[in-house]
Design a protein around this motif. Structure first.
Motif, PDB file in Angstrom:
ATOM      1  N   SER A  71     -12.082  -9.723 -12.703  1.00  0.00           N
ATOM      2  CA  SER A  71     -11.450 -10.596 -11.705  1.00  0.00           C
ATOM      3  C   SER A  71     -10.319  -9.869 -10.984  1.00  0.00           C
ATOM      4  CB  SER A  71     -10.904 -11.859 -12.367  1.00  0.00           C
ATOM      5  OG  SER A  71     -11.927 -12.587 -12.967  1.00  0.00           O
ATOM      6  N   PHE A  72      -9.541  -9.111 -11.734  1.00  0.00           N
ATOM      7  CA  PHE A  72      -8.444  -8.367 -11.123  1.00  0.00           C
ATOM      8  C   PHE A  72      -8.966  -7.313 -10.151  1.00  0.00           C
ATOM      9  CE2 PHE A  72      -5.579  -4.675 -11.168  1.00  0.00           C
ATOM     10  CZ  PHE A  72      -4.459  -5.265 -10.602  1.00  0.00           C
ATOM     11  N   THR A  73      -9.991  -6.571 -10.562  1.00  0.00           N
ATOM     12  CA  THR A  73     -10.512  -5.542  -9.662  1.00  0.00           C
ATOM     13  C   THR A  73     -11.199  -6.158  -8.449  1.00  0.00           C
ATOM     14  OG1 THR A  73     -12.532  -5.351 -10.978  1.00  0.00           O
ATOM     15  CG2 THR A  73     -10.749  -3.798 -11.459  1.00  0.00           C
ATOM     16  N   GLY A  74     -11.851  -7.300  -8.613  1.00  0.00           N
ATOM     17  CA  GLY A  74     -12.440  -7.984  -7.466  1.00  0.00           C
ATOM     18  C   GLY A  74     -11.380  -8.442  -6.480  1.00  0.00           C
ATOM     19  N   ALA A  75     -10.265  -8.960  -6.987  1.00  0.00           N
ATOM     20  CA  ALA A  75      -9.171  -9.365  -6.111  1.00  0.00           C
ATOM     21  C   ALA A  75      -8.550  -8.166  -5.409  1.00  0.00           C
ATOM     22  CB  ALA A  75      -8.110 -10.115  -6.917  1.00  0.00           C
ATOM     23  N   LEU A  76      -8.471  -7.038  -6.104  1.00  0.00           N
ATOM     24  CA  LEU A  76      -7.940  -5.823  -5.492  1.00  0.00           C
ATOM     25  C   LEU A  76      -8.851  -5.338  -4.358  1.00  0.00           C
ATOM     26  CD1 LEU A  76      -5.731  -3.600  -5.725  1.00  0.00           C
ATOM     27  CD2 LEU A  76      -7.324  -2.388  -7.205  1.00  0.00           C
ATOM     28  N   GLY A  77     -10.154  -5.379  -4.573  1.00  0.00           N
ATOM     29  CA  GLY A  77     -11.101  -4.975  -3.535  1.00  0.00           C
ATOM     30  C   GLY A  77     -11.044  -5.887  -2.318  1.00  0.00           C
ATOM     31  N   LEU A  78     -10.947  -7.189  -2.545  1.00  0.00           N
ATOM     32  CA  LEU A  78     -10.831  -8.119  -1.423  1.00  0.00           C
ATOM     33  C   LEU A  78      -9.506  -7.948  -0.692  1.00  0.00           C
ATOM     34  CD1 LEU A  78     -12.451 -11.358  -2.839  1.00  0.00           C
ATOM     35  CD2 LEU A  78     -13.352  -9.820  -1.107  1.00  0.00           C
ATOM     36  N   THR A  79      -8.461  -7.546  -1.405  1.00  0.00           N
ATOM     37  CA  THR A  79      -7.177  -7.271  -0.763  1.00  0.00           C
ATOM     38  C   THR A  79      -7.295  -6.085   0.190  1.00  0.00           C
ATOM     39  OG1 THR A  79      -5.988  -8.151  -2.669  1.00  0.00           O
ATOM     40  CG2 THR A  79      -4.751  -6.726  -1.168  1.00  0.00           C
ATOM     41  N   PHE A  80      -7.987  -5.030  -0.245  1.00  0.00           N
ATOM     42  CA  PHE A  80      -8.220  -3.887   0.649  1.00  0.00           C
ATOM     43  C   PHE A  80      -9.001  -4.318   1.888  1.00  0.00           C
ATOM     44  CE2 PHE A  80      -7.776  -0.806  -3.056  1.00  0.00           C
ATOM     45  CZ  PHE A  80      -6.568  -0.304  -2.596  1.00  0.00           C
ATOM     46  N   LEU A  81     -10.013  -5.133   1.696  1.00  0.00           N
ATOM     47  CA  LEU A  81     -10.815  -5.591   2.825  1.00  0.00           C
ATOM     48  C   LEU A  81      -9.982  -6.413   3.801  1.00  0.00           C
ATOM     49  CD1 LEU A  81     -13.565  -5.986   4.234  1.00  0.00           C
ATOM     50  CD2 LEU A  81     -13.887  -7.975   2.764  1.00  0.00           C
ATOM     51  N   LEU A  82      -9.184  -7.323   3.274  1.00  0.00           N
ATOM     52  CA  LEU A  82      -8.357  -8.166   4.149  1.00  0.00           C
ATOM     53  C   LEU A  82      -7.247  -7.371   4.821  1.00  0.00           C
ATOM     54  CD1 LEU A  82      -8.202 -11.464   2.101  1.00  0.00           C
ATOM     55  CD2 LEU A  82      -9.519 -10.970   4.154  1.00  0.00           C
ATOM     56  N   LEU A  83      -6.719  -6.364   4.146  1.00  0.00           N
ATOM     57  CA  LEU A  83      -5.720  -5.508   4.795  1.00  0.00           C
ATOM     58  C   LEU A  83      -6.345  -4.724   5.951  1.00  0.00           C
ATOM     59  CD1 LEU A  83      -3.611  -4.057   1.855  1.00  0.00           C
ATOM     60  CD2 LEU A  83      -2.861  -5.618   3.643  1.00  0.00           C
ATOM     61  N   GLY A  84      -7.582  -4.312   5.791  1.00  0.00           N
ATOM     62  CA  GLY A  84      -8.268  -3.618   6.868  1.00  0.00           C
ATOM     63  C   GLY A  84      -8.525  -4.504   8.068  1.00  0.00           C
ATOM     64  N   CYS A  85      -8.499  -5.801   7.869  1.00  0.00           N
ATOM     65  CA  CYS A  85      -8.730  -6.730   8.976  1.00  0.00           C
ATOM     66  C   CYS A  85      -7.436  -7.305   9.538  1.00  0.00           C
ATOM     67  CB  CYS A  85      -9.606  -7.890   8.511  1.00  0.00           C
ATOM     68  SG  CYS A  85     -11.236  -7.422   7.983  1.00  0.00           S
ATOM     69  N   ALA A  86      -6.492  -7.631   8.687  1.00  0.00           N
ATOM     70  CA  ALA A  86      -5.380  -8.476   9.105  1.00  0.00           C
ATOM     71  C   ALA A  86      -4.085  -7.738   9.405  1.00  0.00           C
ATOM     72  CB  ALA A  86      -5.108  -9.523   8.020  1.00  0.00           C
ATOM     73  N   LEU A  87      -3.989  -6.451   9.100  1.00  0.00           N
ATOM     74  CA  LEU A  87      -2.751  -5.749   9.438  1.00  0.00           C
ATOM     75  C   LEU A  87      -2.544  -5.746  10.951  1.00  0.00           C
ATOM     76  CD1 LEU A  87      -2.626  -2.701   7.021  1.00  0.00           C
ATOM     77  CD2 LEU A  87      -1.170  -4.708   7.025  1.00  0.00           C
TER      78      LEU A  87
END
Length: 131
Positions: free
Chosen positions: A11-27
């Motif tokens: 769960s932690f690694t999945g949340a980390l991966g989704l964080t990278f994805l959202l940072l690539g979109c929302a920054l």
């Protein structure tokens, strides 16, 4: 107890991966949400393996045609998920920094999916079939 620790780690690694994805979109310097289409690949990537475990007979041999086809389709889906951000960056739809963050997110998410199948995919007493 080991299954719960594995589930929390996944769960932690999945949340980390989704964080990278959202940072690539929302920054602010990127600000475009086209890379979120890789979420479709995250959803459909485990489907061939789920179907192969349900439909294919387990003959005990090392090679099974249904399982081999499932691995082939899964490989195509994963390669497509890595190819989409590269194509978007080459066509200047997204920036290369966003592409890098999406690729990092892809790596983490697909390793998490692989870890899920390795931990919970066996035929032992604690498997994903209980969920």
């Amino acid at each position: 107890m080991a299954g719960i620790k594995a589930l929390v780690g996944l769960s932690f690694t999945g949340a980390l991966g989704l964080t990278f994805l959202l940072l690539g979109c929302a920054l602010e310097q990127f600000g475009i949400y086209w890379p979120l289409f890789v979420l479709i690949f995250y959803i459909i990537s485990p489907l061939p393996n789920f179907i192969a475990t349900r439909c294919g007979e387990d003959s005990g041999s090392s090679s099974n045609a249904c399982r081999e086809l499932a691995h082939f389709l899964t490989t195509g889906i994963v390669i497509s998920a890595f190819g989409l951000p590269i194509i978007l960056a080459r066509k200047s739809v997204i920036q290369w920094g966003a592409c890098g963050l999406v690729m990092a997110g892809n790596s983490v998410i697909f390793l998490t999916i692989l870890g899920f199948f390795l931990v919970f995919g066996g035929g032992d007493d604690f498997s994903w079939e209980q969920w």
